[in-house]
Design a protein around this motif. Structure first.
Motif, PDB file in Angstrom:
ATOM      1  N   ARG A  75      39.976  35.835  38.966  1.00 20.66           N
ATOM      2  CA  ARG A  75      39.288  37.096  38.665  1.00 20.66           C
ATOM      3  C   ARG A  75      40.208  38.291  38.850  1.00 20.66           C
ATOM      4  O   ARG A  75      41.189  38.220  39.574  1.00 20.66           O
ATOM      5  CB  ARG A  75      38.091  37.264  39.602  1.00 20.66           C
ATOM      6  CG  ARG A  75      37.006  36.277  39.340  1.00 20.66           C
ATOM      7  CD  ARG A  75      35.722  36.727  40.020  1.00 20.66           C
ATOM      8  NE  ARG A  75      34.623  35.858  39.608  1.00 20.66           N
ATOM      9  CZ  ARG A  75      33.823  35.212  40.421  1.00 20.66           C
ATOM     10  NH1 ARG A  75      33.983  35.330  41.711  1.00 20.66           N
ATOM     11  NH2 ARG A  75      32.858  34.464  39.957  1.00 20.66           N
ATOM     12  N   GLY A  76      39.817  39.402  38.214  1.00 16.58           N
ATOM     13  CA  GLY A  76      40.472  40.684  38.451  1.00 16.58           C
ATOM     14  C   GLY A  76      41.468  41.076  37.387  1.00 16.58           C
ATOM     15  O   GLY A  76      41.750  40.325  36.448  1.00 16.58           O
ATOM     16  N   SER A  78      44.561  42.496  38.360  1.00 13.20           N
ATOM     17  CA  SER A  78      45.799  42.779  39.096  1.00 13.20           C
ATOM     18  C   SER A  78      47.056  42.495  38.291  1.00 13.20           C
ATOM     19  O   SER A  78      47.991  43.298  38.306  1.00 13.20           O
ATOM     20  CB  SER A  78      45.849  41.983  40.402  1.00 13.20           C
ATOM     21  OG  SER A  78      44.879  42.445  41.302  1.00 13.20           O
ATOM     22  N   THR A 133      45.575  44.241  44.373  1.00 13.69           N
ATOM     23  CA  THR A 133      45.149  45.593  44.040  1.00 13.69           C
ATOM     24  C   THR A 133      44.348  46.188  45.196  1.00 13.69           C
ATOM     25  O   THR A 133      43.530  45.500  45.797  1.00 13.69           O
ATOM     26  CB  THR A 133      44.268  45.565  42.770  1.00 13.69           C
ATOM     27  OG1 THR A 133      45.049  45.043  41.685  1.00 13.69           O
ATOM     28  CG2 THR A 133      43.755  46.949  42.403  1.00 13.69           C
TER      29      THR A 133
END
Length: 157
Positions: A75-76, A78, A133
């Motif tokens: 996920r994400g 970054s 992040t």
């Protein structure tokens, strides 16, 4: 990329200075830190598809828990935001920009994480390059209790 223990210590001392020295700032104002490090896997959590391993980082005894995404779902944003050269303005709209993150995360899951022996990962030494992040805008308080690293290179020693 910077040494994770050094970056975490700098963040605990002064987040603004650490951001200036070590981070790529995304258009949202988030700080994206591209780091390398090594440590020992303390716990492995695969209850969710977004699996995570908690690490004890060599040379770091600070307050932040270090979590490594181990998949199969990553996920994400970054990686997209941390590389520094993928800009929102280069895409037609938010959907296309979001697809870049999804594709980068899919590639990490497929090429970096798919071969991990999760059943035997606990207590192993790992070396990695990755991105985490810290969201700094629109936050009533900035949570530094844990950093979640998306690895782009990962070796189990």
């Amino acid at each position: 990329n910077a040494d994770l223990a050094t970056v975490l210590t700098a963040i605990e001392t002064d987040l603004t200075d650490a951001g200036t020295q070590f981070a790529t700032v995304s258009q949202s104002g988030s700080l994206n830190f591209v780091v390398h490090g090594q440590g020992t896997v303390q716990t492995v959590d695969t209850e969710s598809r977004n699996g995570k391993a908690t690490l004890q980082i060599d040379g770091y005894n600070g307050k932040s828990a270090v979590i490594l995404q181990i998949g199969p779902l990553v996920r994400g944003d970054s990686i997209r935001d941390g590389v520094g050269f993928i800009k929102f303005g280069d895409f037609k709209d938010q959907t296309e920009f979001g697809q870049v993150s999804k594709e980068l995360n899919r590639r990490v899951a497929e090429n970096v994480l798919a071969q991990l022996d999760l059943a035997n990962l606990k207590d192993k030494k790992v070396t990695f390059d990755g991105v985490f992040t810290i969201r700094t805008t629109n936050q009533t308080s900035i949570d530094l209790s844990e950093v979640v690293i998306t690895p782009v290179v990962l070796a189990v020693n």
